[in-house]
Design a protein around this motif. Structure first.
Motif, PDB file in Angstrom:
ATOM      1  N   HIS A   4     -74.962  29.125  42.343  1.00  0.00           N
ATOM      2  CA  HIS A   4     -74.173  30.352  42.220  1.00  0.00           C
ATOM      3  C   HIS A   4     -72.705  30.110  42.551  1.00  0.00           C
ATOM      4  N   TYR A   5     -72.348  28.868  42.821  1.00  0.00           N
ATOM      5  CA  TYR A   5     -70.991  28.593  43.300  1.00  0.00           C
ATOM      6  C   TYR A   5     -69.943  28.869  42.224  1.00  0.00           C
ATOM      7  N   CYS A   6     -68.706  29.105  42.659  1.00  0.00           N
ATOM      8  CA  CYS A   6     -67.613  29.380  41.724  1.00  0.00           C
ATOM      9  C   CYS A   6     -67.399  28.159  40.816  1.00  0.00           C
ATOM     10  N   PRO A   7     -66.828  28.377  39.626  1.00  0.00           N
ATOM     11  CA  PRO A   7     -66.507  27.232  38.765  1.00  0.00           C
ATOM     12  C   PRO A   7     -65.579  26.260  39.500  1.00  0.00           C
ATOM     13  N   GLY A  34     -72.297  30.757  55.362  1.00  0.00           N
ATOM     14  CA  GLY A  34     -71.120  30.362  54.595  1.00  0.00           C
ATOM     15  C   GLY A  34     -71.525  30.438  53.136  1.00  0.00           C
ATOM     16  N   CYS A  35     -70.677  29.923  52.253  1.00  0.00           N
ATOM     17  CA  CYS A  35     -71.003  30.004  50.827  1.00  0.00           C
ATOM     18  C   CYS A  35     -72.336  29.326  50.514  1.00  0.00           C
ATOM     19  N   SER A  36     -72.700  28.314  51.299  1.00  0.00           N
ATOM     20  CA  SER A  36     -73.934  27.575  51.009  1.00  0.00           C
ATOM     21  C   SER A  36     -75.136  28.136  51.775  1.00  0.00           C
ATOM     22  N   ASN A  52     -66.045  20.149  54.355  1.00  0.00           N
ATOM     23  CA  ASN A  52     -64.715  20.582  54.791  1.00  0.00           C
ATOM     24  C   ASN A  52     -63.887  20.962  53.568  1.00  0.00           C
ATOM     25  N   ASN A  53     -63.709  22.282  53.360  1.00  0.00           N
ATOM     26  CA  ASN A  53     -62.834  22.742  52.280  1.00  0.00           C
ATOM     27  C   ASN A  53     -61.592  23.426  52.841  1.00  0.00           C
ATOM     28  N   ALA A  54     -61.344  23.215  54.119  1.00  0.00           N
ATOM     29  CA  ALA A  54     -60.106  23.663  54.767  1.00  0.00           C
ATOM     30  C   ALA A  54     -59.910  25.175  54.736  1.00  0.00           C
ATOM     31  N   SER A  87     -64.069  18.911  50.254  1.00  0.00           N
ATOM     32  CA  SER A  87     -64.634  19.690  49.153  1.00  0.00           C
ATOM     33  C   SER A  87     -63.599  20.704  48.676  1.00  0.00           C
ATOM     34  N   THR A  88     -63.741  21.158  47.440  1.00  0.00           N
ATOM     35  CA  THR A  88     -62.759  22.097  46.893  1.00  0.00           C
ATOM     36  C   THR A  88     -63.213  23.540  47.057  1.00  0.00           C
ATOM     37  N   CYS A  89     -62.232  24.432  47.129  1.00  0.00           N
ATOM     38  CA  CYS A  89     -62.499  25.867  47.053  1.00  0.00           C
ATOM     39  C   CYS A  89     -61.444  26.468  46.135  1.00  0.00           C
ATOM     40  N   PRO A  90     -61.594  26.207  44.816  1.00  0.00           N
ATOM     41  CA  PRO A  90     -60.552  26.675  43.898  1.00  0.00           C
ATOM     42  C   PRO A  90     -60.298  28.177  44.041  1.00  0.00           C
ATOM     43  N   THR A  91     -61.346  28.951  44.274  1.00  0.00           N
ATOM     44  CA  THR A  91     -61.198  30.400  44.343  1.00  0.00           C
ATOM     45  C   THR A  91     -60.217  30.805  45.444  1.00  0.00           C
ATOM     46  N   ASN A  92     -60.455  30.295  46.639  1.00  0.00           N
ATOM     47  CA  ASN A  92     -59.612  30.738  47.751  1.00  0.00           C
ATOM     48  C   ASN A  92     -58.342  29.914  47.912  1.00  0.00           C
TER      49      ASN A  92
HETATM   50  S1  SF4 Z   1     -65.134  27.910  45.480  1.00  0.00           S
HETATM   51 FE1  SF4 Z   1     -64.875  28.563  47.577  1.00  0.00          FE
HETATM   52  S2  SF4 Z   1     -65.525  30.701  47.547  1.00  0.00           S
HETATM   53 FE2  SF4 Z   1     -66.320  29.764  45.689  1.00  0.00          FE
HETATM   54  S3  SF4 Z   1     -68.373  29.064  46.216  1.00  0.00           S
HETATM   55 FE3  SF4 Z   1     -66.995  27.346  46.575  1.00  0.00          FE
HETATM   56  S4  SF4 Z   1     -66.436  27.459  48.736  1.00  0.00           S
HETATM   57 FE4  SF4 Z   1     -67.284  29.440  48.136  1.00  0.00          FE
END
Ligand code: SF4
Ligand SMILES: Cc1ncc(C[n+]2csc(CCOP(=O)(O)OP(=O)(O)O)c2C)c(N)n1
Lengths: 354, 255
Positions: free
Chosen positions: B17-20, B51-53, B121-123, B211-216
Motif C-alpha cells: 500500500h506504500y506511496c509510489p 508507522g507506515c509499515s 531511516n527515511n529522516a 529509505s525514501t519518503c517521496p510523499t513527505n
Molecule cells: S512514501 Fe513516506 S508516507 Fe508514503 S508510505 Fe513511504 S514512508 Fe509512508
C-alpha cells in the motif's frame, strides 16, 4: 503440602511458579521489590527467565511478546510503574493476551511515597489505559489468599485470553503469614494462536490494529461479549458477620482486615455490624451488596484513598441507602479505633463524614 | 522453462500500500528473500512497528506480532526469550526506533539480545504527516520544522548505527541504502548477515536502511532517490560499524 511462613510479595512469586509461570519481566520499585528478588532465584531453579527491563514500559511489552509467544508470564510493579504499563495493558487486552500484572499500591499522586495505599482502584477497575477494555482485578487480604488468587489469576488469564491484575498494597506485600505451598497439577491450555513460528500451518498474528471502523467495532463487540462473560463468571466476595447486621461496612484488602477488628469491637458493644469484602474488584459484587444492604440502615465504605470504590458501592445501592465514607490518604493506614468511632456514629443514627 | 525470478515464499503477494517510489516495499522484499534463502520462514517471528509499515504482517507470510509505538525490541525480547531457537526480528521506522523507542533499542542492544533489527531511516515521520524525526537533517523542511530543522532549538540528527556500535552487546551493525540497484544488492548482503548472525548465536544485529519518503519529502520518486544519495548518505555514511570478531558459523555454512 507444606506450611511456610512467607512475605506477601514472595508468596505471589511462589504461587506464580506453582501455576506454571516461567517468565518474569519487571523494573525495580518499592514496595514490591521482594517479588523480583524472589523470582530471580526461584525462576533460575525451575529453568525460567527473569529479566530486569529498562523500564516498566519495556517490561510490559516483554510480557506482550512472551504472552503472544504462548508463555505464562507475569510482571509486577507499584503505582507509578503501573501508570507506565497502561499503554501495554491496553494493547494486551486489545490483542487478547493473557498475563498476570501485580500492583502493590503505594501513596500517590505523582511520586507520593512508598507507604501502603489503595488509591489506584479507579486505574485498575475502570480501564486505566485507553479504549474499551476490562481486567479481572483480584484483591487479596491475607498471604494465603495472595497464593490462591495468584494461581487463579493465571488460570483466568488463559481462560479468557485477557490480562488479570492482582491488586495489593505495601502492608500485604510486606506482611508475613503462614501459607500452604502445594504441588499443583498445572494444565496450561493449548495456545494454537501463539506466534511460535508458522511450521506447517498458516501464520499467526498478535495484533490490535483494525484500521477501518467497521471491523474495529466488530472486534470491540466481540471483546464486550467476552468481558460480560468474565463479569458473570468471576464475582467474588467475603461476608463477615453480616447475618444480623444493621450497619454494613464495605472494604477490601488491608482496609478490610483493619475493619474486621473494628467490627469485632463494635459487636462487643452490641452494635450489629458486618462487612462485605469485595475480593474481585472487577467484576464488582454489585448484586450481592445490594442484597445484603437491604437489611441494613447504614453503609460505611472504608478505603485507603479519598474514596474510589465508594462509587461502585453507590452504584450497587442505587440510592436505596445512605453511603458514608471513612478513608486515610497518602500512605496512611486507617486504625481500628477510628473505624470504630465511625461505626458508633452510625449506630447512634448520625452520619460518618470521614 | 526455468523460473529465474519469483515472489519470495515469505511474501503473501498482497500488493504493497506504500506511496509510489517509497522504498519500504523494496526493504520488505529483501527481508523476505533473506528468510527464504536461509530456509527459516516457518521458524521466524516478526515484530512490526507503528508507522507506515504497521501492516507489514499483511505482506509477510510468517508469524507476526504487532507492537506498540517504539516497543518492538521489548516485544521481540519477550518472544526470543520464550523461543530462543527461533529467529526473531523487528522492522521499525526512525520515529519508532530513534525517538519514542530509544530506550528499548539501546537496551536490547546492550543486553546483546539475540534479535535482528531492520531499521528504516527515511529522516521523517511518514505515517503521521511528515513531521520532524530525530533523524531529520539540519535545515530539512518538515511539517513541524516548516522553515527547516533549526539546530539551535531542534538539535542535531541522531546517528543510530554509530551510537549503538559503541555498545559491547551489539554484534553486528551496518548502514545501507536502497536508492539504486547497486546499493540494494549491498543492502541484501547486510540483511542476510544480520539474520545469519542471529542463527549462529551472535548477539544483537541491526541494519539501518536509508529509505525514501517521496510523499513527505515533497519530491518525485526519482528526485527522492537522488536526494537521498546527495543528502542523507553524506550525513549517514554507509558501511559496517560493528562486525562479529570471527566469521559467524552459520554464515560460513550458508555461503
Ligand atoms: S512514501 Fe513516506 S508516507 Fe508514503 S508510505 Fe513511504 S514512508 Fe509512508
Ligand atoms: C504512543 C503513540 N504516540 C504516537 C503515535 C502516532 N504515530 C504513529 S506512526 C508515528 C511515527 C512514525 O514514523 P516512523 O517511525 O519514522 O515511520 P514511517 O511512518 O516514516 O515509516 C507516530 C508518531 C502512536 N501511534 N502511538
Amino acid at each position: 503440602m507444606a506450611e511456610m511462613l512467607m512475605k506477601g510479595n514472595e508468596a505471589i512469586g511462589e504461587a506464580a511458579v506453582m501455576a506454571g509461570c516461567r517468565y518474569f519481566f519487571g523494573y525495580p520499585i518499592t514496595p514490591q521489590s521482594e517479588l523480583p528478588h524472589y523470582m530471580v532465584k526461584r525462576l533460575a531453579e525451575v529453568g525460567g527467565v527473569f529479566l530486569q527491563a529498562e523500564s516498566e514500559t519495556s517490561a510490559i511489552n516483554m510480557c506482550y511478546g512472551a504472552a503472544g509467544a504462548g508463555a505464562r508470564v507475569m510482571t509486577s510493579s507499584s503505582s507509578p510503574g503501573i501508570s507506565l504499563k497502561l499503554e501495554g495493558i491496553s494493547y494486551m487486552a486489545g490483542a487478547e493476551l493473557p498475563a498476570v500484572i501485580v500492583n502493590i499500591m503505594r501513596g500517590g499522586p505523582g511520586l507520593g511515597n512508598i507507604q501502603p495505599a489503595q488509591s489506584d482502584y479507579f486505574q485498575a477497575t475502570k480501564g486505566g489505559g485507553h479504549g474499551d477494555y476490562n481486567l479481572i482485578v483480584l484483591a487479596p487480604a491475607s498471604v494465603q489468599e495472595i497464593v490462591d488468587l495468584t494461581i487463579d489469576a493465571f488460570e483466568l488469564a488463559d481462560k479468557y485470553r485477557n490480562p488479570v491484575m492482582i491488586l495489593g498494597d505495601g502492608v500485604l506485600g510486606q506482611m508475613m503469614e503462614p501459607v500452604e505451598i502445594r504441588e499443583l497439577k498445572v494444565n496450561i491450555p493449548e495456545k494454537p494462536w501463539a506466534t511460535t513460528g508458522a511450521t506447517g500451518r498458516k501464520p499467526n498474528l498478535i495484533n490490535s490494529i483494525y484500521i477501518a471502523p467497521e471491523p474495529c467495532e466488530e472486534h470491540n463487540l466481540r471483546l464486550q461479549v467476552k468481558f460480560r462473560q468474565m463479569a458473570r463468571e468471576n464475582v467474588r466476595y467475603e461476608d463477615y458477620r453480616t447475618d444480623d447486621a444493621e450497619i454494613l461496612v464495605v472494604a477490601y484488602g488491608t482496609s478490610a482486615r483493619i475493619a474486621k477488628g473494628a467490627i469485632d469491637r463494635a459487636r462487643e458493644q452490641g452494635i450489629r455490624v458486618g462487612l462485605v469484602r469485595p475480593v474481585s474488584l472487577w467484576p464488582f459484587p454489585y448484586e450481592h451488596l445490594a442484597e445484603v444492604a437491604q437489611k441494613v440502615t447504614a453503609v460505611l465504605v472504608v478505603e485507603m484513598s479519598a474514596g474510589q470504590m465508594i462509587e461502585d458501592v453507590r452504584l450497587a445501592l442505587n440510592g436505596s441507602k445512605p453511603v458514608d465514607f471513612y478513608g486515610r490518604l497518602g500512605g496512611m493506614l486507617p486504625v481500628t479505633s477510628e473505624i470504630l468511632r465511625e461505626i458508633e456514629k452510625l449506630a447512634k443514627g448520625g452520619r460518618s463524614n470521614g | 522453462m526455468v523460473k529465474v525470478f519469483e515472489r519470495p515464499k515469505s511474501l503473501t503477494g498482497k500488493p504493497f500500500h506504500y506511496c509510489p517510489g517509497c522504498t519500504h516495499g523494496i526493504i520488505h522484499r529483501l527481508v523476505a528473500e533473506t528468510i527464504d534463502e536461509l530456509g527459516i520462514r516457518e521458524t521466524t517471528i516478526g515484530v512490526g512497528p507503528v508507522g507506515c509499515s504497521v501492516f507489514i504482517f499483511e505482506y509477510m507470510n510468517l508469524d507476526f506480532q504487532q507492537a506498540s509505538h517504539g516497543r518492538a525490541p521489548a516485544v521481540a525480547t519477550g518472544v526470543k526469550r520464550v523461543h530462543p531457537g527461533k529467529t526473531v526480528f523487528t522492522y521499525q521506522g526512525d520515529g519508532d526506533l530513534a525517538a519514542i523507542g530509544t530506550a528499548e533499542i539501546v537496551h536490547a542492544a546492550a543486553r546483546g539480545e539475540r534479535i535482528t533489527v531492520i531499521f528504516v531511516n527515511n529522516a521523517i515521520y511518514g505515517m503521521t504527516g511528515g513531521q520532524l524525526a530525530p533523524t531529520t537533517l539540519v535545515g530539512m523542511e518538515t511539517t513541524t520544522s516548516p522553515v527547516g530543522r533549526n539546530q539551535e532549538t531542534q538539535g542535531s540528527p541522531v546517528r543510530v548505527s554509530e551510537m549503538l556500535s559503541t555498545l559491547d552487546g551489539a554484534g553486528y551493525i551496518a548502514r545501507v541504502s536502497v536508492h539504486d540497484p547497486k546499493h540494494i544488492i549491498q543492502a541484501k548482503k547486510a540483511i542476510r548477515k544480520a539474520f545469519a548472525n542471529q542463527m549462529s548465536g551472535v548477539g544483537f544485529s541491526l541494519v539501518e536502511v536509508l529509505s525514501t519518503c517521496p510523499t513527505n519529502w515533497g519530491l518525485h520518486p526519482i528526485e527522492a532517490t537522488k536526494w537521498l544519495a546527495d543528502n542523507l548518505i553524506p550525513y549517514y555514511p554507509l558501511g559496517e560499524f560493528k562486525v562479529p570478531p570471527a566469521p559467524a558459523k552459520a554464515e560460513r555454512e550458508v555461503e
